[in-house]
Design a protein around this motif. Structure first.
Motif, PDB file in Angstrom:
ATOM      1  N   SER A 293      60.984  47.853   3.021  1.00 49.40           N
ATOM      2  CA  SER A 293      61.204  49.011   3.848  1.00 49.40           C
ATOM      3  C   SER A 293      60.165  50.066   3.098  1.00 49.40           C
ATOM      4  O   SER A 293      59.719  49.928   1.798  1.00 49.40           O
ATOM      5  CB  SER A 293      62.648  49.619   3.307  1.00 49.40           C
ATOM      6  OG  SER A 293      62.935  49.908   1.970  1.00 49.40           O
ATOM      7  N   PHE A 294      59.722  51.338   3.746  1.00 46.54           N
ATOM      8  CA  PHE A 294      58.738  52.070   3.208  1.00 46.54           C
ATOM      9  C   PHE A 294      59.530  53.415   3.219  1.00 46.54           C
ATOM     10  O   PHE A 294      60.430  53.941   4.276  1.00 46.54           O
ATOM     11  CB  PHE A 294      57.716  52.155   4.396  1.00 46.54           C
ATOM     12  CG  PHE A 294      57.018  51.005   4.496  1.00 46.54           C
ATOM     13  CD1 PHE A 294      55.624  51.078   3.791  1.00 46.54           C
ATOM     14  CD2 PHE A 294      57.200  49.794   5.301  1.00 46.54           C
ATOM     15  CE1 PHE A 294      54.844  49.901   3.933  1.00 46.54           C
ATOM     16  CE2 PHE A 294      56.306  48.878   5.193  1.00 46.54           C
ATOM     17  CZ  PHE A 294      55.129  48.595   4.799  1.00 46.54           C
ATOM     18  N   ASP A 295      59.000  54.411   2.274  1.00 48.13           N
ATOM     19  CA  ASP A 295      59.454  55.879   2.272  1.00 48.13           C
ATOM     20  C   ASP A 295      58.138  56.609   2.006  1.00 48.13           C
ATOM     21  O   ASP A 295      57.639  56.519   1.040  1.00 48.13           O
ATOM     22  CB  ASP A 295      60.361  55.962   0.760  1.00 48.13           C
ATOM     23  CG  ASP A 295      61.005  57.434   0.729  1.00 48.13           C
ATOM     24  OD1 ASP A 295      60.299  58.211   1.541  1.00 48.13           O
ATOM     25  OD2 ASP A 295      61.987  57.311   0.193  1.00 48.13           O
ATOM     26  N   VAL A 296      57.833  57.131   3.299  1.00 49.53           N
ATOM     27  CA  VAL A 296      56.573  58.017   3.198  1.00 49.53           C
ATOM     28  C   VAL A 296      56.732  59.146   3.806  1.00 49.53           C
ATOM     29  O   VAL A 296      56.718  59.529   4.425  1.00 49.53           O
ATOM     30  CB  VAL A 296      55.546  57.198   4.066  1.00 49.53           C
ATOM     31  CG1 VAL A 296      53.956  57.622   3.766  1.00 49.53           C
ATOM     32  CG2 VAL A 296      55.439  55.812   3.652  1.00 49.53           C
ATOM     33  N   PRO A 297      57.061  60.357   2.646  1.00 44.53           N
ATOM     34  CA  PRO A 297      57.244  61.590   2.943  1.00 44.53           C
ATOM     35  C   PRO A 297      56.286  62.226   4.000  1.00 44.53           C
ATOM     36  O   PRO A 297      56.705  63.061   4.678  1.00 44.53           O
ATOM     37  CB  PRO A 297      57.341  62.252   1.361  1.00 44.53           C
ATOM     38  CG  PRO A 297      57.871  61.211   0.413  1.00 44.53           C
ATOM     39  CD  PRO A 297      57.007  59.965   1.144  1.00 44.53           C
ATOM     40  N   ALA A 298      55.179  61.984   3.694  1.00 48.56           N
ATOM     41  CA  ALA A 298      53.844  62.589   4.697  1.00 48.56           C
ATOM     42  C   ALA A 298      53.416  61.296   5.520  1.00 48.56           C
ATOM     43  O   ALA A 298      52.841  60.696   5.320  1.00 48.56           O
ATOM     44  CB  ALA A 298      52.877  63.004   3.830  1.00 48.56           C
ATOM     45  N   PHE A 299      54.238  60.985   6.595  1.00 50.85           N
ATOM     46  CA  PHE A 299      54.300  59.715   7.292  1.00 50.85           C
ATOM     47  C   PHE A 299      53.042  59.748   7.993  1.00 50.85           C
ATOM     48  O   PHE A 299      52.428  60.427   8.865  1.00 50.85           O
ATOM     49  CB  PHE A 299      55.388  59.758   8.493  1.00 50.85           C
ATOM     50  CG  PHE A 299      55.541  58.619   9.167  1.00 50.85           C
ATOM     51  CD1 PHE A 299      55.040  58.618  10.503  1.00 50.85           C
ATOM     52  CD2 PHE A 299      55.943  57.475   8.820  1.00 50.85           C
ATOM     53  CE1 PHE A 299      55.186  57.448  11.495  1.00 50.85           C
ATOM     54  CE2 PHE A 299      56.070  56.132   9.512  1.00 50.85           C
ATOM     55  CZ  PHE A 299      55.401  56.469  10.943  1.00 50.85           C
ATOM     56  N   ALA A 300      52.586  58.501   7.920  1.00 50.70           N
ATOM     57  CA  ALA A 300      51.308  58.187   8.386  1.00 50.70           C
ATOM     58  C   ALA A 300      51.245  56.834   9.134  1.00 50.70           C
ATOM     59  O   ALA A 300      51.311  55.753   8.477  1.00 50.70           O
ATOM     60  CB  ALA A 300      50.109  57.932   7.565  1.00 50.70           C
ATOM     61  N   ALA A 301      51.385  56.974  10.437  1.00 49.54           N
ATOM     62  CA  ALA A 301      51.913  55.673  11.075  1.00 49.54           C
ATOM     63  C   ALA A 301      50.828  54.463  11.184  1.00 49.54           C
ATOM     64  O   ALA A 301      51.003  53.550  11.245  1.00 49.54           O
ATOM     65  CB  ALA A 301      52.090  56.104  12.812  1.00 49.54           C
ATOM     66  N   ASP A 302      49.605  54.972  11.296  1.00 54.43           N
ATOM     67  CA  ASP A 302      48.515  53.981  11.133  1.00 54.43           C
ATOM     68  C   ASP A 302      48.473  53.351   9.994  1.00 54.43           C
ATOM     69  O   ASP A 302      48.245  51.945   9.881  1.00 54.43           O
ATOM     70  CB  ASP A 302      47.199  54.787  11.607  1.00 54.43           C
ATOM     71  CG  ASP A 302      46.998  55.167  13.014  1.00 54.43           C
ATOM     72  OD1 ASP A 302      47.672  54.793  13.803  1.00 54.43           O
ATOM     73  OD2 ASP A 302      46.194  55.995  13.238  1.00 54.43           O
ATOM     74  N   ALA A 303      48.658  54.100   8.875  1.00 58.59           N
ATOM     75  CA  ALA A 303      48.462  53.481   7.468  1.00 58.59           C
ATOM     76  C   ALA A 303      49.674  52.460   7.408  1.00 58.59           C
ATOM     77  O   ALA A 303      49.592  51.532   7.045  1.00 58.59           O
ATOM     78  CB  ALA A 303      48.261  54.326   6.443  1.00 58.59           C
ATOM     79  N   VAL A 304      51.049  52.855   7.630  1.00 59.55           N
ATOM     80  CA  VAL A 304      52.040  52.237   7.679  1.00 59.55           C
ATOM     81  C   VAL A 304      51.928  50.722   8.382  1.00 59.55           C
ATOM     82  O   VAL A 304      52.334  49.911   7.903  1.00 59.55           O
ATOM     83  CB  VAL A 304      53.297  52.805   7.904  1.00 59.55           C
ATOM     84  CG1 VAL A 304      54.690  51.746   7.965  1.00 59.55           C
ATOM     85  CG2 VAL A 304      53.511  53.851   7.088  1.00 59.55           C
ATOM     86  N   GLY A 305      51.380  50.883   9.491  1.00 61.03           N
ATOM     87  CA  GLY A 305      51.061  49.798  10.574  1.00 61.03           C
ATOM     88  C   GLY A 305      50.275  48.724   9.888  1.00 61.03           C
ATOM     89  O   GLY A 305      50.425  47.717  10.070  1.00 61.03           O
ATOM     90  N   ARG A 306      49.335  49.380   9.037  1.00 64.23           N
ATOM     91  CA  ARG A 306      48.412  48.175   8.383  1.00 64.23           C
ATOM     92  C   ARG A 306      48.899  47.701   7.396  1.00 64.23           C
ATOM     93  O   ARG A 306      48.578  46.433   7.044  1.00 64.23           O
ATOM     94  CB  ARG A 306      47.087  49.127   7.837  1.00 64.23           C
ATOM     95  CG  ARG A 306      45.982  49.499   8.987  1.00 64.23           C
ATOM     96  CD  ARG A 306      44.714  49.920   8.643  1.00 64.23           C
ATOM     97  NE  ARG A 306      44.797  51.217   7.623  1.00 64.23           N
ATOM     98  CZ  ARG A 306      44.758  52.266   8.281  1.00 64.23           C
ATOM     99  NH1 ARG A 306      44.691  52.424   9.403  1.00 64.23           N
ATOM    100  NH2 ARG A 306      44.872  53.420   7.594  1.00 64.23           N
ATOM    101  N   ALA A 307      49.819  48.346   6.612  1.00 58.87           N
ATOM    102  CA  ALA A 307      50.424  47.709   5.330  1.00 58.87           C
ATOM    103  C   ALA A 307      51.374  46.678   6.181  1.00 58.87           C
ATOM    104  O   ALA A 307      51.569  45.653   5.094  1.00 58.87           O
ATOM    105  CB  ALA A 307      51.166  48.789   4.581  1.00 58.87           C
TER     106      ALA A 307
END
Length: 237
Positions: free
Chosen positions: A6-20
């Motif tokens: 699971s990811f907790d990214v307060p300043a959400f960056a969809a592209d970066a999360v997608g790459r991860a």
């Protein structure tokens, strides 16, 4: 990898999360012991040489050898005689996923792989990350909470999978501890050290004390607890 991330990214960056996420799927396809077609499975059963596998497998094996040497052989890629570098791979994959988010500009985030967590920055302005540690002997309850910034937390124990960590020196499941939590800066070594510490049992406290930048908390099978000298710095104030 047989677990949930699971990811907790307060300043959400969809592209970066997608790459991860894509990176983690690649790791699973390459390193999973649950997949017959993964490089780890093929290499483990002798169906592929290292040269025929992803170069990251050689990287991981070299790192595992270093952890094995540092832990007096309590960390191994062949627990129970079966090739399985998962004790290193999960933390390595999660830490690299978190680094991908950092590279994309996120200064505050965490990535949690089955309870092993890499935290980057703060949880928010003036807020520390708070990570709950499950009590392995009382299902559904927390033993304690650790707090911090720019740190990693990894727990090895019996809470989720029972007695599954092998003591390489005996070939039998390690039973002296019910769980051990290690805190450090990066999850790659923090997770691997937690696995080694659990296998060590009573020797784990002195060993973690000898490591620069790492602290530990343990619950023994007899329901007693211990912590290394600097662990209190991670407890809520």
């Amino acid at each position: 990898m047989g677990t949930v991330v699971s990811f907790d990214v307060p300043a959400f960056a969809a592209d970066a999360v997608g790459r991860a996420v894509r990176w983690l799927h690649w790791v699973d396809a390459t390193f999973s012991t649950y997949r017959d077609d993964s490089d780890v499975s093929r290499y483990g059963r002798g169906a592929a040489s290292l040269a025929e596998c992803a170069p990251e497998l050689t990287e991981v094996l070299d790192a595992c050898s270093a952890v094995g040497a540092a832990s007096g052989g309590y960390f191994t890629t062949t627990p129970g005689g079966r090739f399985d570098p998962s004790g290193y791979v999960k933390g390595w994959a999660i830490e690299r996923a978190a680094a991908m988010l950092t590279a994309a500009g996120s200064a505050e985030h965490s990535v949690n792989g089955g309870g092993d967590v890499q935290c980057v920055g703060d949880r928010g302005p003036g807020q520390l990350w708070r990570i709950g540690i499950a009590d392995p002997l009382r299902p559904g309850t927390l033993a304690l909470v650790v707090t911090g910034r720019d740190f990693a937390v990894a727990t090895s124990g019996v809470a989720e999978r029972g007695s599954h960590i092998i003591d390489p020196h005996t070939g039998r499941p390690a039973t002296e501890l019910a769980s051990v939590t290690v805190v450090g800066s990066g999850l790659t070594l923090t997770d691997a050290y937690a696995t080694a510490a659990f296998a060590m049992g009573s020797g784990a406290r002195d060993w973690v004390e000898s490591l620069d930048g790492y602290e530990a908390f343990a619950i023994t099978a007899r329901r007693t607890e211990w912590q290394t000298s600097g662990f209190r710095a991670y407890l809520p104030r």
